[in-house]
Design an enzyme around this catalytic site. Structure first.
Site, PDB file in Angstrom:
ATOM      1  N   TRP A 138       0.840  -1.206   0.000  1.00 16.61           N
ATOM      2  CA  TRP A 138       0.000   0.000   0.000  1.00 16.61           C
ATOM      3  C   TRP A 138       0.871   1.251   0.000  1.00 16.61           C
ATOM      4  O   TRP A 138       1.891   1.315   0.676  1.00 16.61           O
ATOM      5  CB  TRP A 138      -0.889   0.000   1.239  1.00 16.61           C
ATOM      6  CG  TRP A 138      -1.474   1.328   1.588  1.00 16.61           C
ATOM      7  CD1 TRP A 138      -0.876   2.354   2.265  1.00 16.61           C
ATOM      8  CD2 TRP A 138      -2.796   1.801   1.273  1.00 16.61           C
ATOM      9  NE1 TRP A 138      -1.729   3.428   2.401  1.00 16.61           N
ATOM     10  CE2 TRP A 138      -2.918   3.111   1.802  1.00 16.61           C
ATOM     11  CE3 TRP A 138      -3.886   1.237   0.613  1.00 16.61           C
ATOM     12  CZ2 TRP A 138      -4.079   3.859   1.678  1.00 16.61           C
ATOM     13  CZ3 TRP A 138      -5.043   1.992   0.499  1.00 16.61           C
ATOM     14  CH2 TRP A 138      -5.142   3.277   1.027  1.00 16.61           C
ATOM     15  N   ASN A 140       0.220   5.673   0.272  1.00 23.45           N
ATOM     16  CA  ASN A 140      -0.591   6.888   0.182  1.00 23.45           C
ATOM     17  C   ASN A 140       0.332   8.107   0.111  1.00 23.45           C
ATOM     18  O   ASN A 140       1.100   8.204  -0.839  1.00 23.45           O
ATOM     19  CB  ASN A 140      -1.677   6.971   1.264  1.00 23.45           C
ATOM     20  CG  ASN A 140      -1.220   6.841   2.691  1.00 23.45           C
ATOM     21  OD1 ASN A 140      -0.820   5.765   3.137  1.00 23.45           O
ATOM     22  ND2 ASN A 140      -1.301   7.920   3.450  1.00 23.45           N
ATOM     23  N   ASP A 141       0.317   9.018   1.059  1.00 23.35           N
ATOM     24  CA  ASP A 141       0.960  10.327   0.901  1.00 23.35           C
ATOM     25  C   ASP A 141       2.423  10.241   0.473  1.00 23.35           C
ATOM     26  O   ASP A 141       3.219   9.535   1.102  1.00 23.35           O
ATOM     27  CB  ASP A 141       0.942  11.082   2.232  1.00 23.35           C
ATOM     28  CG  ASP A 141      -0.428  11.188   2.840  1.00 23.35           C
ATOM     29  OD1 ASP A 141      -1.408  10.801   2.194  1.00 23.35           O
ATOM     30  OD2 ASP A 141      -0.509  11.672   3.990  1.00 23.35           O
ATOM     31  N   GLN A 157       4.220   7.227   2.327  1.00 25.10           N
ATOM     32  CA  GLN A 157       3.532   6.404   3.314  1.00 25.10           C
ATOM     33  C   GLN A 157       3.338   5.004   2.745  1.00 25.10           C
ATOM     34  O   GLN A 157       2.720   4.832   1.690  1.00 25.10           O
ATOM     35  CB  GLN A 157       2.193   7.034   3.676  1.00 25.10           C
ATOM     36  CG  GLN A 157       2.301   8.351   4.427  1.00 25.10           C
ATOM     37  CD  GLN A 157       2.748   8.147   5.856  1.00 25.10           C
ATOM     38  OE1 GLN A 157       1.941   7.890   6.741  1.00 25.10           O
ATOM     39  NE2 GLN A 157       4.053   8.246   6.099  1.00 25.10           N
ATOM     40  N   TRP A 165      -4.225   0.185   4.059  1.00 25.54           N
ATOM     41  CA  TRP A 165      -3.486   1.056   4.974  1.00 25.54           C
ATOM     42  C   TRP A 165      -3.077   0.291   6.232  1.00 25.54           C
ATOM     43  O   TRP A 165      -3.815  -0.506   6.777  1.00 25.54           O
ATOM     44  CB  TRP A 165      -4.347   2.256   5.344  1.00 25.54           C
ATOM     45  CG  TRP A 165      -3.614   3.288   6.147  1.00 25.54           C
ATOM     46  CD1 TRP A 165      -2.985   4.392   5.675  1.00 25.54           C
ATOM     47  CD2 TRP A 165      -3.428   3.302   7.573  1.00 25.54           C
ATOM     48  NE1 TRP A 165      -2.405   5.095   6.715  1.00 25.54           N
ATOM     49  CE2 TRP A 165      -2.669   4.455   7.883  1.00 25.54           C
ATOM     50  CE3 TRP A 165      -3.814   2.448   8.609  1.00 25.54           C
ATOM     51  CZ2 TRP A 165      -2.288   4.777   9.187  1.00 25.54           C
ATOM     52  CZ3 TRP A 165      -3.432   2.769   9.909  1.00 25.54           C
ATOM     53  CH2 TRP A 165      -2.687   3.917  10.189  1.00 25.54           C
ATOM     54  N   PHE A 197       4.221   8.468  10.308  1.00 27.25           N
ATOM     55  CA  PHE A 197       3.337   9.248   9.458  1.00 27.25           C
ATOM     56  C   PHE A 197       4.161  10.206   8.585  1.00 27.25           C
ATOM     57  O   PHE A 197       5.383  10.197   8.581  1.00 27.25           O
ATOM     58  CB  PHE A 197       2.345  10.030  10.310  1.00 27.25           C
ATOM     59  CG  PHE A 197       1.113   9.246  10.707  1.00 27.25           C
ATOM     60  CD1 PHE A 197       1.026   7.878  10.514  1.00 27.25           C
ATOM     61  CD2 PHE A 197       0.029   9.884  11.283  1.00 27.25           C
ATOM     62  CE1 PHE A 197      -0.102   7.160  10.874  1.00 27.25           C
ATOM     63  CE2 PHE A 197      -1.110   9.189  11.655  1.00 27.25           C
ATOM     64  CZ  PHE A 197      -1.175   7.830  11.459  1.00 27.25           C
ATOM     65  N   SER A 198       3.450  11.056   7.861  1.00 27.55           N
ATOM     66  CA  SER A 198       4.084  11.958   6.904  1.00 27.55           C
ATOM     67  C   SER A 198       4.987  12.979   7.587  1.00 27.55           C
ATOM     68  O   SER A 198       4.869  13.252   8.781  1.00 27.55           O
ATOM     69  CB  SER A 198       3.014  12.686   6.087  1.00 27.55           C
ATOM     70  OG  SER A 198       2.306  11.774   5.286  1.00 27.55           O
ATOM     71  N   ARG A 262       0.103  16.623  13.213  1.00 26.20           N
ATOM     72  CA  ARG A 262       0.921  15.743  12.390  1.00 26.20           C
ATOM     73  C   ARG A 262       1.456  16.435  11.120  1.00 26.20           C
ATOM     74  O   ARG A 262       1.107  17.555  10.803  1.00 26.20           O
ATOM     75  CB  ARG A 262       0.120  14.512  11.984  1.00 26.20           C
ATOM     76  CG  ARG A 262      -1.201  14.789  11.257  1.00 26.20           C
ATOM     77  CD  ARG A 262      -1.897  13.459  10.948  1.00 26.20           C
ATOM     78  NE  ARG A 262      -3.189  13.626  10.316  1.00 26.20           N
ATOM     79  CZ  ARG A 262      -4.349  13.678  10.964  1.00 26.20           C
ATOM     80  NH1 ARG A 262      -4.370  13.607  12.284  1.00 26.20           N
ATOM     81  NH2 ARG A 262      -5.485  13.790  10.300  1.00 26.20           N
TER      82      ARG A 262
END
Length: 632
Positions: A138, A140-141, A157, A165, A197-198, A262
């Site tokens: 997976w 994402n960002d 991510q 996720w 996290f990002s 975050r």
């Protein structure tokens, strides 16, 4: 206590997952309470874990006896297998893997495999041909992106243990041209402080953090139920390949106990000779400053009640751009990626343009929502650091409304094309121009020139993209009748199509994917306050053609059309340059070099190979028409 032994000879399987090894491996499985303990003698590089996507997560741990050992969440197979993922076993002569939360009769325990390799050959039909995707798992960002020594570093991510996720790591790839990417091992792994996290990375040119001149410093969010969301630091002295986490993490926690805190973006503020960090703090952003990237001081906040409401801010960014290319007229731009409640539902990228004095960011039209992209699938837009006068951005090409439902298995998630950001002034306001980076043009391998077309009804170029594997680009200068529609239909031989058209009566450009292919996975109900906003949106959609209005069901948030105001290109403009990038599962539209951008996923069951130009209520002109084959 139940125990059993398996003697495994690693051999080439029909799945192509295994490669011969020099000697047999021994795997011993026993149960202690609700935990399965897998003991391996002479381990290979990986234990291959069978995944069943729709099942609940089990917890998997490589037990090395250290307090840094971290449980990972894996949707292990109960009664069927979708795919395998590799679980690294370390460098020792033995390995112990613990599995918690898996029934003793689960299929996974009988299908564990040992291997020194993992085959990442593409098995997903919809995997893009020229957009970046992870080798598996997976994504994402995009985050932490930085340019150094001729390399663009794309961190993102990443879940290496499944295509949904979870287990947030920083995945990693590098490129010298923004197009061809080399997959590298994850750079920062989930740990006992939480998910990674990002965040962002900077080149510490002045050695402010003390890890050496030009070390790459990463600031990121650690997130867990226990610790909340806290900001941490790591440093790299090997050009971003590996990072060492700062021994005194975290470097910043919210002063008010805020849980949604975050995605730090760090930048050097030359006037103050110090670093600044912008962090999303629920429904606002907060500025902090530091001399050494370790100790941070609160400065100010911005965004509460501004722009699109209601929303949750994520992945902020902050940078300068010259207005109309004039280096003597610089403005600061704040990006806020927000979710939910955007123009077409779900998530999107909003921005503000103004001035920054080292303490406060001010924006004259802060209550006006401005969108970087008018599609449904453009989120978590952030920029590379250390790129000099260029501001280059990447985006995640999906929407949180249906991101984990899209029809992928081996990998899920892709980046939009790299974009170069500029700033232009229109009617005493400032807007971002988000055009594709010039490096993208290297994708063009073959061009079919169709010349100038005058269309009264339609002209069909069936098969024009045959043999292009659904990966091509359409260019044209389009002029529609004053009250008419000039459109481009991109379709396959399965009666699936995506429409891109200029509607001069309502002065908007539209991408309609209601009949684009697979669309049923987008069903989702927004929170009540968002549904009320959609009442207004449906009234606006009454301006669209009746066929489209009838097809739109706002509770299926995928099968719809998106649109943008043509006035962004000029109020009296009549001819528009459109550039349409088609890939196996996406269509990206750019108008007049990015004054309008529109990104949408599509999932046709057969590749688009045909292009039709059409006109409604009058003649339309399509000039300088070209179809480019695109390939890496």
């Amino acid at each position: 206590m139940k125990t059993y032994n398996m003697i495994l000879t690693v051999c080439l399987m029909a799945t192509n997952l295994l490669i011969p090894a020099a000697k047999a491996q021994t795997m011993h499985v026993q149960h202690k309470g609700d935990t399965a303990i897998v003991s391996i003698e002479s381990p290979t590089r990986y234990l291959l874990l069978p995944v069943q996507e729709e099942k609940q997560q089990a917890q998997v741990l490589l037990d090395t006896g250290h307090d840094t050992d971290t449980w990972m969440d894996v949707r292990l197979a109960r009664n069927g297998v979708d795919y395998y993922v590799p679980f690294a076993l370390g460098e020792g002569n033995t390995a112990t893997v613990k599995i918690l939360g898996l029934a003793k009769d689960a299929l996974a325990l009988n299908l564990l495999k040992l291997s020194d390799t993992f085959n990442t050959a593409n098995t997903d039909y919809y995997r893009p041909s020229y957009h970046f995707t992870p080798a598996y798992g997976w994504m994402n960002d995009p985050n932490g992106m930085v340019y150094k020594d001729g390399e663009y570093h794309l961190y993102y991510q990443y879940n290496p243990y499944g295509s949904k996720w979870g287990n947030m790591h920083w995945g990693h790839a590098v490129s010298r041209d923004l197009i061809h990417w080399q997959h590298l091992d994850p750079a920062i792994a989930r740990d006992t402080l939480g998910h990674i996290f990002s965040g962002s990375s900077v080149v510490d040119i002045h050695n402010t953090a003390g890890y050496g001149k030009n070390a790459i410093i990463a600031l990121y969010t650690s997130a867990s139920d226990k610790n909340g969301q806290i900001q941490c630091m790591a440093y790299s002295t090997d050009n971003g390949r590996t990072f060492t986490k700062y021994e005194s993490n975290p470097v910043l926690t919210p002063f008010d106990g805020l849980r949604a805190f975050r995605d730090p973006k760090v930048f050097w503020y030359e006037k103050g000779k110090c670093w600044y960090m912008i962090v999303s703090a629920d429904k606002e952003t907060r500025f902090y400053k530091s001399k050494n990237l370790k100790k941070w001081e609160y400065v100010s906040a911005f965004g509460n009640g501004m722009g699109q409401q209601p929303c949750q801010y994520e992945c902020p960014d902050f940078f300068q751009l010259p207005v109309n290319g004039d280096p003597n007229n610089m403005k600061w731009v704040m990006i806020m990626n927000i979710n939910p409640g955007c123009l077409f539902g779900g998530s999107a990228t909003e921005y503000f343009v103004g001035d920054f004095d080292g303490k406060n960011f001010t924006c004259a039209d802060a209550h006006e929502a401005k969108w970087m992209d008018y599609g449904k699938d453009h989120y978590a837009t952030v920029t590379f650091s250390n790129t000099g006068n260029r501001v280059l951005a990447m985006t995640w090409m999906s929407n949180w409304q249906y991101a984990d439902l899209t029809p992928f298995k081996q990998n899920r998630g892709a980046n939009g094309l790299p974009r170069e950001l500029k700033l232009f002034e229109l009617d005493n306001k400032y807007y971002i121009q988000e055009g594709v980076a010039p490096e993208v043009m290297a994708l063009r391998k073959e061009t079919k020139e169709l010349g100038n077309l005058t269309i009264e009804k339609e002209k069909d170029f069936a098969g024009i993209a045959s043999g292009m594997n659904g990966a091509f680009e359409i260019e044209a200068d389009v002029t529609a009748d004053a009250n008419g529609i000039a459109g481009i239909e991109i379709y396959n031989n399965k009666q699936e199509r995506t429409l891109v058209y200029i509607d001069m009566k309502n002065r908007r450009i539209v991408t309609d994917r209601t009949e684009s292919g697979l669309t049923d996975f987008g069903k989702y109900s927004e929170p009540h306050h968002i549904e009320k906003k959609w009442d207004k949106q449906r009234k606006e959609q009454s301006l669209l053609p009746a066929r489209m209005v009838n097809a739109i069901n706002y509770k299926n948030n995928f099968a719809l059309a998106t649109w943008a105001p043509l006035n962004l290109c000029g109020k009296d403009k009549k001819t528009f340059h459109v550039d349409i990038f088609v890939d196996k599962s996406s269509i990206e539209l750019f108008v007049d070099g990015g004054r309008i951008a529109m990104t949408n996923l599509v999932f046709p069951i057969a590749p688009y190979e045909n292009v039709k130009f059409y006109s409604q209520t009058g003649k339309s002109e399509f000039q300088n028409v070209k179809v480019h084959k695109l390939a890496l």
